[in-house]
Design an enzyme around this catalytic site. Structure first.
Site, mmCIF file in Angstrom:
data_model
loop_
_atom_site.group_PDB
_atom_site.id
_atom_site.type_symbol
_atom_site.label_atom_id
_atom_site.label_comp_id
_atom_site.label_asym_id
_atom_site.label_seq_id
_atom_site.Cartn_x
_atom_site.Cartn_y
_atom_site.Cartn_z
ATOM 1 C CE LYS A 1 37.007 46.292 1.344
ATOM 2 N NZ LYS A 1 37.796 47.512 1.364
ATOM 3 N NE ARG B 1 38.052 42.933 6.006
ATOM 4 C CZ ARG B 1 37.450 42.167 5.095
ATOM 5 N NH1 ARG B 1 37.499 40.847 5.185
ATOM 6 N NH2 ARG B 1 36.787 42.729 4.101
ATOM 7 C CB SER C 1 40.262 51.105 3.822
ATOM 8 O OG SER C 1 40.365 50.036 4.718
HETATM 9 N N1 3NM Z 1 40.804 45.506 2.267
HETATM 10 P P1 3NM Z 1 43.707 39.140 0.982
HETATM 11 S S1 3NM Z 1 41.638 44.455 0.144
HETATM 12 C C1 3NM Z 1 40.309 43.607 3.737
HETATM 13 O O1 3NM Z 1 41.724 47.353 -0.599
HETATM 14 C C2 3NM Z 1 40.791 44.153 2.478
HETATM 15 O O2 3NM Z 1 41.113 48.078 1.325
HETATM 16 C C3 3NM Z 1 41.252 45.802 1.049
HETATM 17 O O3 3NM Z 1 42.654 40.044 1.716
HETATM 18 C C4 3NM Z 1 41.364 47.188 0.553
HETATM 19 O O4 3NM Z 1 45.022 39.360 1.635
HETATM 20 C C5 3NM Z 1 41.213 43.422 1.382
HETATM 21 O O5 3NM Z 1 43.212 37.742 1.209
HETATM 22 C C6 3NM Z 1 41.298 41.941 1.313
HETATM 23 O O6 3NM Z 1 43.694 39.530 -0.449
HETATM 24 C C7 3NM Z 1 42.665 41.436 1.667
#
Ligand code: 3NM
Length: 337
Positions: A268, A171, A239
């Site tokens: 994000k 990603r 998602s």
């Molecule tokens: N998608 P971290 S939250 C890529 O809610 C992503 O769909 C999300 O990163 C969603 O583990 C997110 O550093 C970020 O919080 C996840």
């Protein structure tokens, strides 16, 4: 005597189906053992009537099924997986027909042979499944160099694999297409050798170019129906951020869903609103396909995510930002088991 013609037609049907499956096992799946099993089955089917006595009943030009079959579009196939399931169906139906016909003729022992072959075909069908499901594992690793304190995606991939991570997603939101492609080509090689599932976020063209195992898309990306048409043999993840989206994802044929954000996260941009833990709990009780919890998951809160029904846990910053990823993953696993 027409019953012999029925048997003859079905022996051909079964043999042809098995030949196609044997070729897929050999040339597409490159699985020697599977190809050998299918070949043996084909030989048994062919050799059970060795004296060619059935040939005299063959009348394929007058077969009333031929016209119907040649005009039908019902058997249009989109993917290798469709070809596999259609041919197993053909083999199983043919074996069943032979089995019943032999019983009518009083050949009970021979009919048992065909019954056994039919059961064997059910077992083989399971082994044929092209990877369409998530591995039964815990942590879903996601790469992202901007959160990795200087380590490259390649280095991180290797560290994740050392920690026995079985699924890795690429990603990158700010790199050029060309850089992403180079990264993904290298990661595809490493993940293939180590039998790790490789998913590409957003870029279907890159996923196809490097023969990734899957593609992950968001709610505002290309609609899943279209993605399924383009990348029909791939795992497709979507998602979701609320119940409606989760139900729609199942209906439209997603192979798994992302569920989040579970907690607040700065990884994000434009984070969607979500009732994190209670949405996850609802998904764990109502959704039948695999679901991956995501968003702000850390070693310190993963036990809570598990308590709310979490089974797969996706993390970016907590993993890629760690100085020692293997050690971090081991510590996280201690909280899970
Ligand atoms: N998608 P971290 S939250 C890529 O809610 C992503 O769909 C999300 O990163 C969603 O583990 C997110 O550093 C970020 O919080 C996840």
């Amino acid at each position: 005597m027409k019953i012999y013609r029925l048997i003859d037609a079905n022996i051909n049907r079964v043999s042809e189906g098995l030949r196609i499956l044997e070729d897929i096992a050999r040339f597409v799946l490159e699985n020697k053992a599977l190809s050998k099993d299918i070949r043996e089955m084909r030989h048994i089917v062919r050799k059970s009537f060795t004296n060619h006595s059935l040939l005299i009943f063959r009348d394929s030009q007058n077969d009333i099924g031929l016209n119907i079959s040649q005009n039908s579009r019902l058997d249009a196939k989109k993917a290798v997986s469709d070809l596999i399931s259609a041919n197993f169906k053909r083999v199983q139906e043919g074996l069943r027909s032979i089995e019943e016909a032999l019983k009518i003729l009083g050949y009970f022992n021979e009919s048992k042979i065909y019954e056994a072959l039919r059961f064997k075909s059910y077992d083989l069908e399971k082994k044929f499944s092209i990877r369409k499901t998530l591995p039964d594992t815990d942590i879903y690793g996601i790469l992202g160099e901007e959160f990795s304190a200087g380590k490259s995606n390649i280095e991180i991939t290797k560290e994740m694999i050392k920690a026995n991570i079985k699924i890795i997603q690429y990603r990158e939101k700010n790199k050029s297409k060309c850089d992403k492609l180079k990264d993904c080509q290298a990661i595809r090689k490493i993940t293939s050798v180590n039998d790790v599932i490789f998913i590409v976020n957003d870029d279907i063209d890159i996923a196809l170019a490097v023969k990734a195992d899957g593609i992950h898309i968001g709610q505002k990306d290309m609609p899943i129906e279209i993605v399924k048409n383009i990348a029909s043999d791939m795992i497709i993840g979507l998602s979701t951020h609320n119940q409606k989206q989760a139900l729609e994802a199942v209906e439209k044929g997603a192979d798994y869903i992302g569920v989040g954000p579970i907690f607040n996260t700065s990884t994000k941009k434009n984070l969607e609103k979500c009732d994190g833990l209670s949405f996850l709990k609802w998904v764990s009780e109502n959704i039948s396909i695999p679901f991956v919890a995501i968003g702000g998951i850390k070693e310190s809160n993963i036990a809570t995510v598990k308590k709310h029904g979490g089974k797969y846990f996706a993390m970016i910053s907590e993993l890629v930002g760690s100085e020692n990823i293997v050690k971090k993953i081991n510590l996280i696993r201690k909280k899970l088991y």
